[in-house]
Structure formats: structure tokens, C-alpha cells
Design an enzyme around this catalytic site. Structure first.
Site, PDB file in Angstrom:
ATOM      1  CB  SER A 198      -0.915  -0.085   1.345  1.00 34.79           C
ATOM      2  OG  SER A 198      -1.691   1.101   1.367  1.00 34.79           O
ATOM      3  CB  CYS A 323      -9.025  -0.746  11.165  1.00 34.48           C
ATOM      4  SG  CYS A 323      -7.779  -0.752   9.958  1.00 34.48           S
TER       5      CYS A 323
HETATM    6  N1  PLP Z   1      -2.793  -4.886   5.400  1.00 32.48           N
HETATM    7  C1  PLP Z   1      -2.116  -4.106   6.651  1.00 32.48           C
HETATM    8  C2  PLP Z   1      -1.046  -4.939   7.234  1.00 32.48           C
HETATM    9  C3  PLP Z   1      -2.420  -2.806   6.927  1.00 32.48           C
HETATM   10  O1  PLP Z   1      -1.754  -2.412   7.876  1.00 32.48           O
HETATM   11  C4  PLP Z   1      -3.337  -2.207   6.169  1.00 32.48           C
HETATM   12  C5  PLP Z   1      -3.750  -0.728   6.278  1.00 32.48           C
HETATM   13  O2  PLP Z   1      -3.661  -0.525   7.462  1.00 32.48           O
HETATM   14  C6  PLP Z   1      -3.980  -2.821   5.002  1.00 32.48           C
HETATM   15  C7  PLP Z   1      -3.517  -4.018   4.816  1.00 32.48           C
HETATM   16  C8  PLP Z   1      -4.826  -2.154   4.246  1.00 32.48           C
HETATM   17  O3  PLP Z   1      -4.329  -1.055   3.157  1.00 32.48           O
HETATM   18  P1  PLP Z   1      -5.008  -0.277   2.418  1.00 32.48           P
HETATM   19  O4  PLP Z   1      -5.249   0.759   3.646  1.00 32.48           O
HETATM   20  O5  PLP Z   1      -4.162   0.498   1.559  1.00 32.48           O
HETATM   21  O6  PLP Z   1      -6.248  -0.808   2.042  1.00 32.48           O
END
Ligand code: PLP
Length: 381
Positions: A198, A323
Site C-alpha cells: 500500500s 481500524c
Molecule cells: N494490511 C495491513 C497490514 C495494513 O496495515 C493495512 C492498512 O492499515 C492494510 C492491509 C490495508 O491497506 P489499505 O489501507 O491500503 O487498503
């Protein structure tokens, strides 16, 4: 403002913004067109792909531009499960991000897939022995394990897991969103088939991401349409965002020393907190982790209250993961590590960035010491 929430998102680097600007102004052509206007855009996309491949240690052709980590993970899961033939079993880490856990729960509840959730110990680590025991030859369709955890920063032995899975012909998807730019990845040598990234976690803009698909891996696109990204991810490219992603990757690849220096800074910060604040503890393995993250808990407190007190001092951290902030549920990562709900709720995550200074961290230690003392005096347990 002292910003210590870089695992939630990072500021766009000024050099990244500068690289992107022309693509919001004069360079507006659709990269799919054959006009002369599209030529510099095509070149820019190709440069960005090379810059990203350089950071991640893979071939540029193995990278697909996406809108972020969630899309990359969902795409990889879609591809893995639709190419699985009769295999209907997945192995997934119990401390994965919701962007893995939720699609996997959907596969289980709505489509009848069998899921093994790999447990972790008190340090947040799963073992290769447990992974080997979970593999069902002929039934397991994929192994899905994150490279670095977003809440604790704990890193996992992904190449070793991939070697184990490969012995049974099982592909591996790794969520490397929190690892990119923090630890060298060398995807070419990692043995994984899929890896998700990301942009906004390493100083590129939000809405940008990457999916690594190892050459010669079976792939089923999630988004079908105009055939962009070699038919692997249709939709007109987010040109400025992709240029920013490339510039951020270039910057990250050129500043490893800063990341290494960050580990020493983070360790000093953590040691000061643990020394000065009674009833404070570190969550997660002390060494197997990315250099920027400190997950700390404070007996007899609640993260929400501490965050408010820190906020009054213009210090920005988070409770567990961003989150789960605002949710009544304690973090699934910390409870999987054996913490009781009250201890999980007393956890703060401090995630540093390349530009975090010693002065900012010293100010934070003092503010945290005062906040914990105030919380405990106002709400004695
Ligand atoms: N995976 C992990 C370990 C993350 O920390 C996050 C975001 O906090 C994501 C996936 C999701 O990424 P994105 O916000 O780019 O959708």
C-alpha cells in the site's frame, strides 16, 4: 504536532508531491491512447514500475498497480481461490489485517471453504512447526501470512514458510503492507507467489498500491474491462498516484540508513517509557519486528483516555490499530497473543516515521508519563 501514527498512514513526501504535480496539470492524457500526448505518460508509468521493483527486489513485469493494500489482498485471494481446482482449504495467520480476515471469513461462511487460523504465542509469533502441521496435502489451496504486523510490528519468517509450502506445491500470499520500506524484502528470493503493498504506508498518496505476482503464477483478475496492466487489473491508471508511488519507492530505497537509525530511536523511546512509567509493558517480540513500531500497555488505564490526554499535547498515536479505534472490541491481535481484554484495551501503538526526531520522542515520553499518572489518579482501578 508530533505524529507517531505512521502505521495508520504517512504524510506524502514533498519530493513525491513534486514528481506527481505535472501529471495533474499538462500531462493529462490517457496512457492507453496512441496519441503523442500519451507518450510521456507511458514512460512515467514504466519508470514508476521500475522504481517499485527496485525497492521490492523483483522484476517490474511482476508488479500490478492497484488502489491499495485492500484491493491487492482481495485480488490475490480471488485469484488463489478461483485457480484452486478441488482444493478448498486455506491457512491464515490469526493476527492478519481485516483486509485478509474478512474476505477469508466470507469464503468460509458463504462459500464453504475450510480455514485453519494459525495461532501465535505471547510474542506474536506463529511457528513453522504449527504451519507444517496445518498443511493438508492435496487440500490446502494457499497459505496467507503477513510479513509484518500492523499493531505490534512483529515480523514473520515468510521465506521459510514459503519454502515449507512449496514442498507441497502450495502458493503463498503475504501481506507486506507494513514491511515495505521498513525491512529489505528481496521478493525474487522470498519464494512467495503473491505480495500486497500500500503506497500510503510509505509516503506515497492514498489510493495507490501494488500486487506482486511471481512470474509464471496462475492469475485470475478481479477487475475485468479495458485490459490495462496486461489484462490483470482493468481500469484507467491513477497516473499521478502511480508516479508518486514510484517516487516514494525510490526515496525509501535510498534511505535505508534512516530506517535503521529509527530502530535505535524507537528502542531508546521504549526503554525510557518502560523505565519511567511503572506498570508499563511492551507487546510483541523485542527483536523480530520492523524498526518503527512500539506497542506498549499501561496497567490500570484505557487507551482512549490516554489518547485524549496526548491529543491535548498535540501528540498523535493510536489505540491498537487505527481500524479498531472506536470499536468496543479489544484488538484481535493482542487477544490472540494471550492478553486479557482489559490489558489489550490499555495498549497504545506508537509508529515512528523517517523524519521523527529525538526531541519529539523525549517530549512524548514526558507527556505519556503525565497522562498515565493523570488517568490513574482520576480513575483508580
Ligand atoms: N494490511 C495491513 C497490514 C495494513 O496495515 C493495512 C492498512 O492499515 C492494510 C492491509 C490495508 O491497506 P489499505 O489501507 O491500503 O487498503
Amino acid at each position: 504536532m508530533i505524529y507517531l501514527d505512521h502505521n495508520a498512514t504517512t504524510p506524502v513526501d514533498p519530493a513525491v508531491l513534486e514528481a506527481m504535480e505535472p501529471f495533474w496539470r499538462g500531462h493529462f492524457a490517457n496512457p492507453g491512447s496512441n496519441s503523442i500526448l500519451a507518450r510521456p505518460i507511458k514512460r512515467a508509468l514504466s519508470t514508476a514500475r521500475e522504481q517499485c521493483a527496485d525497492l521490492l527486489g523483483c522484476d517490474p513485469a511482476e508488479l500490478i498497480f492497484t488502489s491499495g493494500g485492500t484491493e491487492s489482498l482481495n485480488t490475490a485471494l480471488h485469484s488463489l481461490t478461483t485457480s484452486a481446482g478441488a482444493r478448498r482449504h486455506l491457512i491464515v495467520g490469526s493476527t492478519e489485517h481485516e483486509a485478509v480476515l474478512r474476505p477469508v471469513a466470507h469464503l468460509e461462511a458463504a462459500l464453504g471453504w475450510e480455514i485453519t487460523r494459525l495461532p501465535v504465542d505471547a510474542a506474536g509469533e506463529w511457528t513453522l512447526t504449527d504451519l507444517a502441521a496445518a498443511i493438508r496435502p492435496g487440500e490446502t489451496a494457499a497459505v496467507v501470512l503477513m510479513w509484518a504486523n500492523n499493531e505490534t510490528g512483529v515480523t514473520h519468517p515468510i521465506p521459510q514458510a514459503a519454502a515449507l509450502a512449496a514442498a507441497h506445491g502450495i502458493p503463498v500470499l503475504t501481506d507486506a503492507v507494513q514491511a515495505a520500506g521498513k525491512v529489505p524484502l528481496a521478493l525474487n528470493e522470498s519464494g512467495v507467489q503473491f505480495a500486497a503493498f500500500s503506497g500510503h504506508k510509505f509516503n506515497a498518496p492514498k489510493g495507490t498500491g501494488l500486487l506482486y505476482v511471481r512470474a509464471n503464477t496462475a492469475f485470475e483478475p478481479l477487475l475485468r474491462g479495458g485490459g490495462q496492466e496486461n489484462g490483470r487489473r482493468s481500469g484507467t491508471e491513477n497516473v499521478a498516484g502511480i508516479v508518486g508511488l514510484g517516487a516514494a519507492a525510490k526515496w525509501a530505497a535510498a534511505s535505508w540508513e534512516r530506517m535503521e537509525a529509527l530502530a535505535a530511536r524507537r528502542d531508546h523511546f521504549e526503554n525510557e517509557v518502560l523505565r519511567r512509567i511503572p506498570g508499563s509493558h511492551r507487546n510483541g517480540h523485542p527483536h523480530h519486528r520492523v524498526p518503527n513500531t512500539a506497542s506498549l500497555r499501561f496497567d490500570g488505564t484505557q487507551a482512549e483516555g490516554l489518547l485524549l490526554l496526548l491529543d491535548q499535547k498535540c501528540i498523535c498515536a493510536s489505540a491498537g490499530s487505527a481500524c479498531s479505534t472506536g470499536s468496543l472490541h479489544p484488538s484481535h491481535v493482542l487477544t490472540a497473543m494471550g492478553l486479557d481484554p482489559a490489558s489489550a484495551r490499555s495498549t497504545l501503538r506508537f509508529s515512528l516515521g523517517r523524519t521523527t526526531t529525538d526531541e519529539e520522542l523525549a517530549t512524548t515520553v514526558s507527556a505519556l508519563e503525565a497522562a498515565v499518572a493523570k488517568f490513574r489518579s482520576l480513575m483508580p482501578s
